[in-house]
Design an enzyme around this catalytic site. Sequence first.
Site, PDB file in Angstrom:
ATOM      1  N   SER A  84       0.837  -1.129   0.063  1.00 28.74           N
ATOM      2  CA  SER A  84       0.497  -0.014   0.388  1.00 28.74           C
ATOM      3  C   SER A  84       0.919   1.118   0.188  1.00 28.74           C
ATOM      4  CB  SER A  84      -0.530  -0.070   1.479  1.00 28.74           C
ATOM      5  OG  SER A  84      -0.070  -0.197   2.187  1.00 28.74           O
ATOM      6  N   MET A  85       0.308   1.960  -1.258  1.00 29.21           N
ATOM      7  CA  MET A  85       1.518   3.490  -1.424  1.00 29.21           C
ATOM      8  C   MET A  85       0.650   4.850  -0.471  1.00 29.21           C
ATOM      9  SD  MET A  85       3.389   2.142  -4.196  1.00 29.21           S
ATOM     10  CE  MET A  85       2.070   1.697  -5.622  1.00 29.21           C
ATOM     11  N   GLY A  86       0.053   4.350   0.507  1.00 28.16           N
ATOM     12  CA  GLY A  86      -1.392   5.891   0.455  1.00 28.16           C
ATOM     13  C   GLY A  86      -1.735   6.425  -0.987  1.00 28.16           C
TER      14      GLY A  86
ATOM     15  N   GLY B  12      -1.224   5.348  -4.763  1.00 27.68           N
ATOM     16  CA  GLY B  12      -2.088   3.442  -4.961  1.00 27.68           C
ATOM     17  C   GLY B  12      -1.474   2.460  -4.161  1.00 27.68           C
TER      18      GLY B  12
ATOM     19  N   GLY C  20      -5.384  -0.054   6.165  1.00 27.81           N
ATOM     20  CA  GLY C  20      -4.614  -1.146   5.938  1.00 27.81           C
ATOM     21  C   GLY C  20      -5.091  -2.129   6.141  1.00 27.81           C
ATOM     22  N   ASP C  21      -5.692  -2.108   7.619  1.00 22.68           N
ATOM     23  CA  ASP C  21      -6.341  -3.358   8.106  1.00 22.68           C
ATOM     24  C   ASP C  21      -7.967  -4.189   6.864  1.00 22.68           C
ATOM     25  OD1 ASP C  21      -4.696  -3.884   9.843  1.00 22.68           O
ATOM     26  OD2 ASP C  21      -6.687  -2.220  11.292  1.00 22.68           O
TER      27      ASP C  21
END
Length: 308
Positions: A221-223, A226, A252-253
């Site tokens: 995950s890259m905020g 994307g 994230g969860d």
Amino acid sequence: MIITVTMNPAIDKTVEIDKLIPGGLNRIRKVEYDAGGKGINVSKTIRELGGKSIATGFLGGNAGKTIESVLNEKGIKNDFIWVEGETRTNTKVFEENGAVTELNEPGPEISEEKLEQLMEKLKGYAGAGTLFILSGSIPVGVDKQIYARIIRRVHEMGGEVLLDADGELFRNALKEQPDIIKPNCMELEEYAGYNYRASKEELLTLARELKNQGIGTIAVSMGKSGSMFVHGDYEAVSPALSVKAHSTVGAGDAMVAALAYAWNEKLSDDDTVRLCVAAAAGAVTTIGTKPPGRELVDELMQQVIIEK
């Protein structure tokens, strides 16, 4: 079967204020409580997606009873080890400008006896067709090799593991080759020893290296940049969706839950990406750590772009 392991659960207390004034009086506009801890958040999201899981880990005191009650009310099966002391409360302070201040308690200390009871419980669930989700922090008194130990034992019993951890916990666990991992870009940069923001090309190189070490699926995950997915020969990047964000807490969860649900339902790589991106985007629109509803996730899935 999906088993979420939350070694350090929490009551999530979410408060909303206009602007945080350090050292001054802060008046709260709104407050909400929910059962939390990363694995528990994953179980709640899996339920919203239409799946089932069993939540386990450690609970203690009245806060632990509250979490158990919430899970029972939501129809989420749970099987915790009860310990002395009080399960922690984590407070998240949301400001009107979107800033979030988190105050996380350490939680109760776990004895070696209680830890071994949990290991035996997990062993009882382990077997072919079972995915264990190891996510979040660990309590005081627990060695940072614990996730590595669990992965080793689960693999010996024929089960699989999805890992979502950081720092030393992450590094130690990777040696046991978890089947799926979900680091964010900062966790991957820390693992690689970078002291700068890595490019997408650098992150992809790191993901490929982890794949070559025997890890089956890597989701990064890259905020706002994307998400990135590597599974065998499949490589894809998906831009972040444009949604009205309330908080990134829980995104994230939600992605971990989507990965687990996709694994259980044997979804294709493309459908897995769509579900993960949509679930994470949906999570940022909710208050606190509340999961997104399936209807919203389905709507957002139609907007997901997959770049290969």
